[in-house]
Design a protein around this motif. Structure first.
Motif, PDB file in Angstrom:
ATOM      1  N   SER A   1     -12.004 -36.997 -40.435  1.00  0.00           N
ATOM      2  CA  SER A   1     -10.760 -36.590 -39.851  1.00  0.00           C
ATOM      3  C   SER A   1     -10.542 -37.000 -38.683  1.00  0.00           C
ATOM      4  CB  SER A   1      -9.984 -35.796 -40.686  1.00  0.00           C
ATOM      5  OG  SER A   1      -9.983 -35.498 -42.551  1.00  0.00           O
ATOM      6  N   PRO A   2      -9.114 -36.973 -37.991  1.00  0.00           N
ATOM      7  CA  PRO A   2      -9.626 -36.836 -36.536  1.00  0.00           C
ATOM      8  C   PRO A   2      -8.707 -35.367 -36.288  1.00  0.00           C
ATOM      9  CG  PRO A   2      -7.410 -38.632 -37.923  1.00  0.00           C
ATOM     10  CD  PRO A   2      -8.720 -38.018 -38.399  1.00  0.00           C
ATOM     11  N   ILE A   3      -9.412 -35.466 -34.887  1.00  0.00           N
ATOM     12  CA  ILE A   3      -9.818 -33.676 -34.594  1.00  0.00           C
ATOM     13  C   ILE A   3      -8.390 -32.967 -34.938  1.00  0.00           C
ATOM     14  CG2 ILE A   3     -10.307 -32.084 -32.497  1.00  0.00           C
ATOM     15  CD1 ILE A   3     -12.285 -34.172 -31.424  1.00  0.00           C
ATOM     16  N   SER A   4      -6.814 -33.932 -34.169  1.00  0.00           N
ATOM     17  CA  SER A   4      -6.265 -33.063 -34.083  1.00  0.00           C
ATOM     18  C   SER A   4      -5.045 -32.315 -35.717  1.00  0.00           C
ATOM     19  CB  SER A   4      -4.601 -33.734 -34.221  1.00  0.00           C
ATOM     20  OG  SER A   4      -4.773 -35.106 -34.282  1.00  0.00           O
ATOM     21  N   ILE A   5      -6.123 -32.913 -37.041  1.00  0.00           N
ATOM     22  CA  ILE A   5      -5.713 -33.312 -38.085  1.00  0.00           C
ATOM     23  C   ILE A   5      -6.620 -32.201 -38.592  1.00  0.00           C
ATOM     24  CG2 ILE A   5      -5.387 -33.321 -40.499  1.00  0.00           C
ATOM     25  CD1 ILE A   5      -4.241 -36.479 -39.687  1.00  0.00           C
ATOM     26  N   ALA A   6      -8.042 -32.387 -38.346  1.00  0.00           N
ATOM     27  CA  ALA A   6      -9.048 -31.288 -38.913  1.00  0.00           C
ATOM     28  C   ALA A   6      -8.867 -29.878 -38.696  1.00  0.00           C
ATOM     29  CB  ALA A   6     -10.433 -31.943 -38.328  1.00  0.00           C
ATOM     30  N   SER A   7      -8.868 -29.514 -37.122  1.00  0.00           N
ATOM     31  CA  SER A   7      -8.562 -27.884 -36.757  1.00  0.00           C
ATOM     32  C   SER A   7      -7.278 -27.275 -37.231  1.00  0.00           C
ATOM     33  CB  SER A   7      -8.075 -28.308 -35.207  1.00  0.00           C
ATOM     34  OG  SER A   7      -6.681 -29.277 -35.358  1.00  0.00           O
ATOM     35  N   THR A   8      -6.256 -28.106 -38.636  1.00  0.00           N
ATOM     36  CA  THR A   8      -6.009 -27.479 -38.888  1.00  0.00           C
ATOM     37  C   THR A   8      -6.159 -26.856 -40.027  1.00  0.00           C
ATOM     38  OG1 THR A   8      -4.604 -28.928 -40.363  1.00  0.00           O
ATOM     39  CG2 THR A   8      -4.119 -29.178 -37.703  1.00  0.00           C
ATOM     40  N   LEU A   9      -7.334 -27.458 -40.634  1.00  0.00           N
ATOM     41  CA  LEU A   9      -7.294 -27.030 -41.967  1.00  0.00           C
ATOM     42  C   LEU A   9      -8.401 -25.617 -42.092  1.00  0.00           C
ATOM     43  CD1 LEU A   9      -9.328 -30.449 -42.952  1.00  0.00           C
ATOM     44  CD2 LEU A   9      -6.815 -29.881 -43.847  1.00  0.00           C
ATOM     45  N   SER A  10      -7.971 -25.120 -43.410  1.00  0.00           N
ATOM     46  CA  SER A  10      -8.923 -23.822 -43.317  1.00  0.00           C
ATOM     47  C   SER A  10      -9.288 -24.035 -45.243  1.00  0.00           C
ATOM     48  CB  SER A  10      -8.356 -22.561 -43.222  1.00  0.00           C
ATOM     49  OG  SER A  10      -8.712 -21.386 -42.984  1.00  0.00           O
ATOM     50  N   ARG A  11     -10.582 -24.044 -45.426  1.00  0.00           N
ATOM     51  CA  ARG A  11     -11.091 -24.454 -46.812  1.00  0.00           C
ATOM     52  C   ARG A  11     -12.324 -22.781 -46.502  1.00  0.00           C
ATOM     53  NH1 ARG A  11     -12.421 -29.442 -45.028  1.00  0.00           N
ATOM     54  NH2 ARG A  11     -10.707 -30.939 -45.994  1.00  0.00           N
ATOM     55  N   PRO A  12     -11.416 -21.873 -48.079  1.00  0.00           N
ATOM     56  CA  PRO A  12     -12.382 -20.336 -48.341  1.00  0.00           C
ATOM     57  C   PRO A  12     -14.106 -21.192 -48.337  1.00  0.00           C
ATOM     58  CG  PRO A  12     -10.218 -20.636 -48.434  1.00  0.00           C
ATOM     59  CD  PRO A  12      -9.714 -21.773 -48.653  1.00  0.00           C
ATOM     60  N   ARG A  13     -15.086 -20.363 -48.637  1.00  0.00           N
ATOM     61  CA  ARG A  13     -15.946 -20.820 -49.054  1.00  0.00           C
ATOM     62  C   ARG A  13     -15.599 -20.717 -50.548  1.00  0.00           C
ATOM     63  NH1 ARG A  13     -20.774 -20.920 -47.643  1.00  0.00           N
ATOM     64  NH2 ARG A  13     -20.645 -19.161 -45.362  1.00  0.00           N
ATOM     65  N   ALA A  14     -14.564 -20.540 -51.878  1.00  0.00           N
ATOM     66  CA  ALA A  14     -15.143 -20.693 -53.078  1.00  0.00           C
ATOM     67  C   ALA A  14     -14.507 -21.599 -53.387  1.00  0.00           C
ATOM     68  CB  ALA A  14     -14.117 -19.160 -53.765  1.00  0.00           C
ATOM     69  N   ILE A  15     -12.970 -22.508 -52.233  1.00  0.00           N
ATOM     70  CA  ILE A  15     -13.134 -23.499 -52.490  1.00  0.00           C
ATOM     71  C   ILE A  15     -13.569 -24.456 -52.260  1.00  0.00           C
ATOM     72  CG2 ILE A  15     -10.366 -25.576 -51.626  1.00  0.00           C
ATOM     73  CD1 ILE A  15      -9.826 -22.716 -53.087  1.00  0.00           C
ATOM     74  N   GLN A  16     -14.733 -24.994 -51.606  1.00  0.00           N
ATOM     75  CA  GLN A  16     -15.296 -25.595 -50.772  1.00  0.00           C
ATOM     76  C   GLN A  16     -16.682 -25.818 -52.650  1.00  0.00           C
ATOM     77  OE1 GLN A  16     -17.348 -25.533 -47.049  1.00  0.00           O
ATOM     78  NE2 GLN A  16     -16.095 -24.087 -46.420  1.00  0.00           N
ATOM     79  N   ASN A  17     -16.473 -24.664 -52.966  1.00  0.00           N
ATOM     80  CA  ASN A  17     -17.803 -24.751 -53.885  1.00  0.00           C
ATOM     81  C   ASN A  17     -17.188 -25.640 -54.972  1.00  0.00           C
ATOM     82  OD1 ASN A  17     -19.837 -23.468 -52.219  1.00  0.00           O
ATOM     83  ND2 ASN A  17     -19.386 -21.448 -52.926  1.00  0.00           N
ATOM     84  N   LEU A  18     -16.156 -26.012 -55.699  1.00  0.00           N
ATOM     85  CA  LEU A  18     -15.268 -26.186 -56.918  1.00  0.00           C
ATOM     86  C   LEU A  18     -15.472 -27.330 -57.076  1.00  0.00           C
ATOM     87  CD1 LEU A  18     -10.921 -25.122 -56.289  1.00  0.00           C
ATOM     88  CD2 LEU A  18     -13.383 -23.840 -56.918  1.00  0.00           C
ATOM     89  N   THR A  19     -16.253 -27.932 -58.065  1.00  0.00           N
ATOM     90  CA  THR A  19     -16.607 -29.214 -59.046  1.00  0.00           C
ATOM     91  C   THR A  19     -16.115 -29.712 -60.305  1.00  0.00           C
ATOM     92  OG1 THR A  19     -17.969 -27.584 -60.239  1.00  0.00           O
ATOM     93  CG2 THR A  19     -19.280 -28.125 -58.064  1.00  0.00           C
ATOM     94  N   HIS A  20     -14.945 -29.269 -61.002  1.00  0.00           N
ATOM     95  CA  HIS A  20     -14.439 -29.946 -61.819  1.00  0.00           C
ATOM     96  C   HIS A  20     -13.053 -29.797 -61.038  1.00  0.00           C
ATOM     97  CE1 HIS A  20     -12.425 -28.900 -66.376  1.00  0.00           C
ATOM     98  NE2 HIS A  20     -13.211 -30.352 -65.772  1.00  0.00           N
ATOM     99  N   LEU A  21     -12.688 -30.941 -61.360  1.00  0.00           N
ATOM    100  CA  LEU A  21     -11.110 -31.693 -61.207  1.00  0.00           C
ATOM    101  C   LEU A  21     -10.314 -31.970 -62.933  1.00  0.00           C
ATOM    102  CD1 LEU A  21      -8.338 -33.011 -59.577  1.00  0.00           C
ATOM    103  CD2 LEU A  21     -10.064 -35.265 -59.882  1.00  0.00           C
ATOM    104  N   ILE A  22      -8.960 -30.883 -62.267  1.00  0.00           N
ATOM    105  CA  ILE A  22      -8.832 -30.513 -63.622  1.00  0.00           C
ATOM    106  C   ILE A  22      -6.802 -31.713 -63.339  1.00  0.00           C
ATOM    107  CG2 ILE A  22      -6.745 -29.622 -65.457  1.00  0.00           C
ATOM    108  CD1 ILE A  22      -9.304 -27.556 -64.864  1.00  0.00           C
ATOM    109  N   VAL A  23      -6.152 -32.535 -63.464  1.00  0.00           N
ATOM    110  CA  VAL A  23      -5.383 -33.588 -63.223  1.00  0.00           C
ATOM    111  C   VAL A  23      -4.651 -33.380 -64.670  1.00  0.00           C
ATOM    112  CG1 VAL A  23      -4.680 -35.640 -63.226  1.00  0.00           C
ATOM    113  CG2 VAL A  23      -7.336 -34.671 -62.394  1.00  0.00           C
ATOM    114  N   VAL A  24      -3.102 -33.612 -63.841  1.00  0.00           N
ATOM    115  CA  VAL A  24      -2.426 -33.148 -65.523  1.00  0.00           C
ATOM    116  C   VAL A  24      -0.627 -33.429 -64.926  1.00  0.00           C
ATOM    117  CG1 VAL A  24      -0.186 -31.878 -66.551  1.00  0.00           C
ATOM    118  CG2 VAL A  24      -2.264 -30.838 -65.295  1.00  0.00           C
ATOM    119  N   PRO A  25      -1.067 -35.585 -65.496  1.00  0.00           N
ATOM    120  CA  PRO A  25      -0.291 -35.992 -64.220  1.00  0.00           C
ATOM    121  C   PRO A  25       1.380 -36.181 -65.232  1.00  0.00           C
ATOM    122  CG  PRO A  25      -1.880 -37.268 -65.620  1.00  0.00           C
ATOM    123  CD  PRO A  25      -2.042 -35.636 -66.051  1.00  0.00           C
ATOM    124  N   GLY A  26       2.476 -36.729 -63.332  1.00  0.00           N
ATOM    125  CA  GLY A  26       3.555 -35.803 -63.939  1.00  0.00           C
ATOM    126  C   GLY A  26       3.908 -37.227 -64.652  1.00  0.00           C
TER     127      GLY A  26
END
Length: 343
Positions: free
Chosen positions: A70-95
């Motif tokens: 991602s562009p540096i200006s965007i990537a610098s705004t991201l903060s992902r806790p380690r617990a979020i980075q380790n997620l593997t299962h996507l649960i989707v609820v369509p609207g």
């Protein structure tokens, strides 16, 4: 070729006589009949060589960002806790609609929702709430999951998105239980931690995009790709997701789960409508980018929104843009989850 002016010829002869022998020969060559062309070629060659060397040194001294970052200006705004980075299962609820209310005690009242005529008085609202609560339950039971409510700004009567309204309802109804924490010294009542493993995907305009864009949102939110996908939706749409959308994305069947929940009064009329308006059209247009399915997307985008995933998930750009002339031709390019098919 026109003769040179007399005054110029005279000065040239005088200048030539004053030159030493070797420079005089060079001078004669440059001032032959093609003198302008020769001199121009030399000057252009020198300029081209200088420009090449300058640009090469500039390129080598300024390392480039990776192609898929991602562009540096965007990537610098991201903060992902380690617990979020380790997620593997996507649960989707369509609207399927937009909850416009604020009091969760009234969530089953149809007046609190923006509904199409065919969605009224058929138990549809109860089905929406069941999808939301079941998705929340699955997320609470799997600490490696991310719950993604998916649906765009589809109704001109509301400036919010389907996904945001679903998430807001899930939080206000406490379907996503929050954890109490000790209050700060200046407060007397305990506060609560927000549920971090739930988010909204605010751009999808149909069921195919619900699945594709939720994968992209998972990557945007966690920085990685999911390893398993669960979709919670209408039972009557099971075949559409399992046989068509999953196959169009080449997602492995062994890593895909569908949880179907129909409304209490859903019957043969609704199932027939699903076949005619959903399943059958997608068998003829796998990516929903032609004719009637494309018209549906346009009609569901009254505010001319478009997604952010070209930037956050550039690996999927070819898939986002895939719209084959042969409407049923599958995308054959590389995908980030290809390795899952082999495992």
């Amino acid at each position: 070729m026109l003769p040179a002016p007399v005054s110029f010829s005279k000065h040239r002869r005088i200048f030539r006589r004053n030159l030493p022998a070797s420079p005089r020969r060079t001078f004669d060559i440059l001032l032959t009949q093609a003198r302008v062309t020769n001199l121009g070629l030399i000057l252009l060659s020198c300029f081209a060589a200088f420009s090449f060397l300058y640009n090469l040194s500039h390129y080598l001294s300024h390392p480039r960002e990776p192609l898929h970052s991602s562009p540096i200006s965007i990537a610098s705004t991201l903060s992902r806790p380690r617990a979020i980075q380790n997620l593997t299962h996507l649960i989707v609820v369509p609207g399927h609609s937009i909850w416009k209310g604020s009091n969760s005690h009234l969530m089953r009242n149809e007046d609190e929702w923006i509904l199409e005529p065919y969605q009224k008085k058929g138990g549809r609202v109860s089905a929406f709430i069941s999808h939301i609560s079941r998705g929340a339950e699955l997320a609470l039971n799997d600490e490696h999951s991310l719950l993604v409510f998916s649906g765009g700004q589809t109704r001109s009567e509301s400036t919010t998105t389907e996904a945001e309204s679903y998430l807001r309802l899930a939080l206000s109804s406490n379907f996503l239980q929050t954890l109490p924490i000790d209050p700060p010294s200046h407060q007397t009542h305990p506060t609560a931690l927000p549920f971090q493993r739930a988010t909204s995907e605010n751009h999808a305009l149909d069921s195919f995009q619900n699945l594709l864009f939720s994968i992209a949102r998972f990557h945007e939110y966690t920085g990685r790709w999911p390893e398993h996908i669960t979709v919670v939706g209408y039972e009557m749409k099971r075949r559409r997701f399992e046989e068509l959308h999953r196959e169009a994305l080449r997602w492995p069947a062994s890593r895909f789960t569908y949880v179907g929940i129909d409304g209490k009064w859903e019957g043969t009329v609704a199932q027939k409508g699903e076949f005619q308006n959903g399943y059958n059209p997608y068998t003829q247009d796998m990516y929903g980018c032609h004719s009637g399915l494309l018209f549906k997307r346009r009609s569901r985008n009254p505010f001319s929104r478009f997604h952010s995933y070209y930037t956050s998930s550039p690996e999927l750009r070819p898939l986002f843009d895939w719209c084959p002339d042969v409407w049923t031709r599958l995308f054959k390019g590389p995908l980030p989850w290809d390795a899952l098919r082999r495992s």
